[in-house]
Design a protein around this motif. Structure first.
Motif, PDB file in Angstrom:
ATOM      1  N   ARG A  95       5.038 -16.038  -6.458  1.00 47.75           N
ATOM      2  CA  ARG A  95       4.250 -15.886  -7.680  1.00 47.75           C
ATOM      3  C   ARG A  95       4.807 -14.747  -8.528  1.00 47.75           C
ATOM      4  O   ARG A  95       4.210 -13.677  -8.639  1.00 47.75           O
ATOM      5  CB  ARG A  95       2.779 -15.600  -7.335  1.00 47.75           C
ATOM      6  N   PRO A  96       5.978 -14.937  -9.145  1.00 51.14           N
ATOM      7  CA  PRO A  96       6.554 -13.866  -9.967  1.00 51.14           C
ATOM      8  C   PRO A  96       5.702 -13.505 -11.185  1.00 51.14           C
ATOM      9  O   PRO A  96       5.886 -12.449 -11.769  1.00 51.14           O
ATOM     10  CB  PRO A  96       7.913 -14.417 -10.380  1.00 51.14           C
ATOM     11  N   ASP A  97       4.741 -14.353 -11.533  1.00 52.98           N
ATOM     12  CA  ASP A  97       3.872 -14.061 -12.673  1.00 52.98           C
ATOM     13  C   ASP A  97       2.953 -12.867 -12.416  1.00 52.98           C
ATOM     14  O   ASP A  97       2.436 -12.273 -13.364  1.00 52.98           O
ATOM     15  CB  ASP A  97       3.049 -15.288 -13.052  1.00 52.98           C
ATOM     16  N   ILE A  98       2.764 -12.472 -11.167  1.00 54.74           N
ATOM     17  CA  ILE A  98       1.916 -11.315 -10.882  1.00 54.74           C
ATOM     18  C   ILE A  98       2.732 -10.069 -10.532  1.00 54.74           C
ATOM     19  O   ILE A  98       2.169  -9.029 -10.219  1.00 54.74           O
ATOM     20  CB  ILE A  98       0.900 -11.604  -9.756  1.00 54.74           C
ATOM     21  N   THR A  99       4.053 -10.160 -10.608  1.00 57.58           N
ATOM     22  CA  THR A  99       4.914  -9.054 -10.201  1.00 57.58           C
ATOM     23  C   THR A  99       4.622  -7.780 -10.976  1.00 57.58           C
ATOM     24  O   THR A  99       4.488  -6.704 -10.389  1.00 57.58           O
ATOM     25  CB  THR A  99       6.398  -9.447 -10.358  1.00 57.58           C
ATOM     26  N   TYR A 100       4.516  -7.872 -12.279  1.00 57.12           N
ATOM     27  CA  TYR A 100       4.263  -6.675 -13.078  1.00 57.12           C
ATOM     28  C   TYR A 100       2.910  -6.065 -12.723  1.00 57.12           C
ATOM     29  O   TYR A 100       2.788  -4.853 -12.547  1.00 57.12           O
ATOM     30  CB  TYR A 100       4.319  -6.998 -14.577  1.00 57.12           C
ATOM     31  N   ALA A 101       1.883  -6.885 -12.624  1.00 59.05           N
ATOM     32  CA  ALA A 101       0.545  -6.384 -12.315  1.00 59.05           C
ATOM     33  C   ALA A 101       0.510  -5.720 -10.942  1.00 59.05           C
ATOM     34  O   ALA A 101      -0.092  -4.652 -10.775  1.00 59.05           O
ATOM     35  CB  ALA A 101      -0.463  -7.528 -12.376  1.00 59.05           C
ATOM     36  N   VAL A 102       1.167  -6.323  -9.967  1.00 57.69           N
ATOM     37  CA  VAL A 102       1.208  -5.740  -8.623  1.00 57.69           C
ATOM     38  C   VAL A 102       1.996  -4.433  -8.637  1.00 57.69           C
ATOM     39  O   VAL A 102       1.604  -3.445  -8.001  1.00 57.69           O
ATOM     40  CB  VAL A 102       1.788  -6.747  -7.606  1.00 57.69           C
ATOM     41  N   GLN A 103       3.081  -4.395  -9.385  1.00 59.87           N
ATOM     42  CA  GLN A 103       3.869  -3.159  -9.487  1.00 59.87           C
ATOM     43  C   GLN A 103       3.022  -2.042 -10.062  1.00 59.87           C
ATOM     44  O   GLN A 103       3.101  -0.896  -9.616  1.00 59.87           O
ATOM     45  CB  GLN A 103       5.107  -3.418 -10.340  1.00 59.87           C
ATOM     46  N   GLN A 104       2.170  -2.354 -11.023  1.00 66.04           N
ATOM     47  CA  GLN A 104       1.319  -1.340 -11.633  1.00 66.04           C
ATOM     48  C   GLN A 104       0.310  -0.762 -10.646  1.00 66.04           C
ATOM     49  O   GLN A 104       0.088   0.443 -10.613  1.00 66.04           O
ATOM     50  CB  GLN A 104       0.585  -1.915 -12.847  1.00 66.04           C
ATOM     51  N   ILE A 105      -0.288  -1.593  -9.797  1.00 69.31           N
ATOM     52  CA  ILE A 105      -1.260  -1.069  -8.840  1.00 69.31           C
ATOM     53  C   ILE A 105      -0.583  -0.394  -7.650  1.00 69.31           C
ATOM     54  O   ILE A 105      -1.202   0.434  -6.993  1.00 69.31           O
ATOM     55  CB  ILE A 105      -2.276  -2.144  -8.381  1.00 69.31           C
ATOM     56  N   CYS A 106       0.677  -0.728  -7.404  1.00 67.29           N
ATOM     57  CA  CYS A 106       1.427  -0.055  -6.333  1.00 67.29           C
ATOM     58  C   CYS A 106       1.693   1.415  -6.664  1.00 67.29           C
ATOM     59  O   CYS A 106       1.868   2.232  -5.761  1.00 67.29           O
ATOM     60  CB  CYS A 106       2.765  -0.746  -6.094  1.00 67.29           C
ATOM     61  N   LEU A 107       1.722   1.741  -7.936  1.00 65.74           N
ATOM     62  CA  LEU A 107       1.999   3.120  -8.343  1.00 65.74           C
ATOM     63  C   LEU A 107       0.941   4.097  -7.854  1.00 65.74           C
ATOM     64  O   LEU A 107       1.196   5.303  -7.796  1.00 65.74           O
ATOM     65  CB  LEU A 107       2.092   3.198  -9.871  1.00 65.74           C
ATOM     66  N   PHE A 108      -0.225   3.596  -7.492  1.00 70.93           N
ATOM     67  CA  PHE A 108      -1.344   4.470  -7.155  1.00 70.93           C
ATOM     68  C   PHE A 108      -1.785   4.334  -5.706  1.00 70.93           C
ATOM     69  O   PHE A 108      -2.915   4.689  -5.367  1.00 70.93           O
ATOM     70  CB  PHE A 108      -2.507   4.188  -8.107  1.00 70.93           C
ATOM     71  N   MET A 109      -0.914   3.856  -4.832  1.00 73.76           N
ATOM     72  CA  MET A 109      -1.297   3.665  -3.437  1.00 73.76           C
ATOM     73  C   MET A 109      -1.572   4.988  -2.728  1.00 73.76           C
ATOM     74  O   MET A 109      -2.332   5.031  -1.769  1.00 73.76           O
ATOM     75  CB  MET A 109      -0.227   2.866  -2.700  1.00 73.76           C
ATOM     76  N   HIS A 110      -0.972   6.081  -3.186  1.00 72.78           N
ATOM     77  CA  HIS A 110      -1.188   7.379  -2.536  1.00 72.78           C
ATOM     78  C   HIS A 110      -2.572   7.940  -2.823  1.00 72.78           C
ATOM     79  O   HIS A 110      -3.124   8.677  -2.004  1.00 72.78           O
ATOM     80  CB  HIS A 110      -0.112   8.369  -2.996  1.00 72.78           C
ATOM     81  N   ASP A 111      -3.162   7.601  -3.952  1.00 74.13           N
ATOM     82  CA  ASP A 111      -4.483   8.112  -4.331  1.00 74.13           C
ATOM     83  C   ASP A 111      -5.198   7.070  -5.186  1.00 74.13           C
ATOM     84  O   ASP A 111      -5.382   7.258  -6.388  1.00 74.13           O
ATOM     85  CB  ASP A 111      -4.335   9.435  -5.094  1.00 74.13           C
ATOM     86  N   THR A 122      -3.295 -23.240  -8.040  1.00 70.83           N
ATOM     87  CA  THR A 122      -2.360 -24.355  -7.839  1.00 70.83           C
ATOM     88  C   THR A 122      -0.964 -24.064  -8.377  1.00 70.83           C
ATOM     89  O   THR A 122      -0.074 -24.896  -8.260  1.00 70.83           O
ATOM     90  CB  THR A 122      -2.898 -25.631  -8.515  1.00 70.83           C
ATOM     91  N   GLN A 123      -0.768 -22.893  -8.978  1.00 73.60           N
ATOM     92  CA  GLN A 123       0.548 -22.547  -9.519  1.00 73.60           C
ATOM     93  C   GLN A 123       1.331 -21.725  -8.500  1.00 73.60           C
ATOM     94  O   GLN A 123       0.788 -20.799  -7.899  1.00 73.60           O
ATOM     95  CB  GLN A 123       0.405 -21.748 -10.802  1.00 73.60           C
ATOM     96  N   PHE A 124       2.575 -22.076  -8.318  1.00 71.92           N
ATOM     97  CA  PHE A 124       3.464 -21.301  -7.479  1.00 71.92           C
ATOM     98  C   PHE A 124       4.888 -21.686  -7.819  1.00 71.92           C
ATOM     99  O   PHE A 124       5.121 -22.615  -8.587  1.00 71.92           O
ATOM    100  CB  PHE A 124       3.166 -21.486  -5.984  1.00 71.92           C
TER     101      PHE A 124
END
Length: 165
Positions: free
Chosen positions: A45-61, A82-84
């Motif tokens: 699901r490359p369509d969520i890559t940017y959104a996931v990258q954004q929330i990964c920035l805050f995993m420490h806090d 149904t999209q993939f």
């Protein structure tokens, strides 16, 4: 989230996520577990890559606004279940690449985000979305950095796929 309201986009484009605003989440381990699951899902699901990258920035806090952004991704996935990514048999006729940069998008560091995707025939074979290492002075400079990234990736793929260069 089974009964949540689905949404059409994985990211709220009207607001920017900040590192220092809001209450800390009650269970940071649960947040990190969900983020890890979403990272794995980006393979198909490359369509969520940017959104996931954004929330990964805050995993420490992680804060509540970060958890709300994570829940928005889950709501988007419910809407688009149904999209993939499909890999189809096709004649390898060309390598096509696209790139985009978003100047000064991060409110915390003022760095730009750039991304690209590469198609081999009809199939998406490579993509990236990441924050640039340096601060760009203009949108054009951010775009040039993005172009440099895709040229390097395309050159490497040309060597691997076509034996060129």
């Amino acid at each position: 989230m089974t009964n949540c309201n689905p949404c059409n986009t994985p990211v709220d484009t009207s607001s920017k996520i900040r590192a220092d605003i809001g209450e800390p989440v009650k269970d940071p381990t649960f947040y990190r577990s969900l983020v890890g699951t979403l990272q794995y899902l980006t393979i198909t699901r490359p369509d969520i890559t940017y959104a996931v990258q954004q929330i990964c920035l805050f995993m420490h806090d992680p804060r509540e606004q970060h958890f709300n952004a994570l829940k928005r991704i889950l709501r988007y996935l419910k809407c688009t279940i149904t999209q993939f990514l499909h890999f189809n048999r096709s004649n390898i006729s060309s390598l096509t690449a696209y790139t985009e940069a978003d100047w000064e998008r991060c409110p915390n560091t003022r760095r730009s985000t750039s991304g690209y995707c590469v198609f081999l025939g009809d199939n998406l074979i490579s993509w990236s979305s990441k924050r640039q290492h340096t601060i760009s002075r203009s949108n054009a400079e951010a775009e040039y950095r993005g172009v440099a990234n895709i040229v390097a990736e395309a050159a490497w793929l040309m060597c691997c796929v076509f034996g060129a260069f």
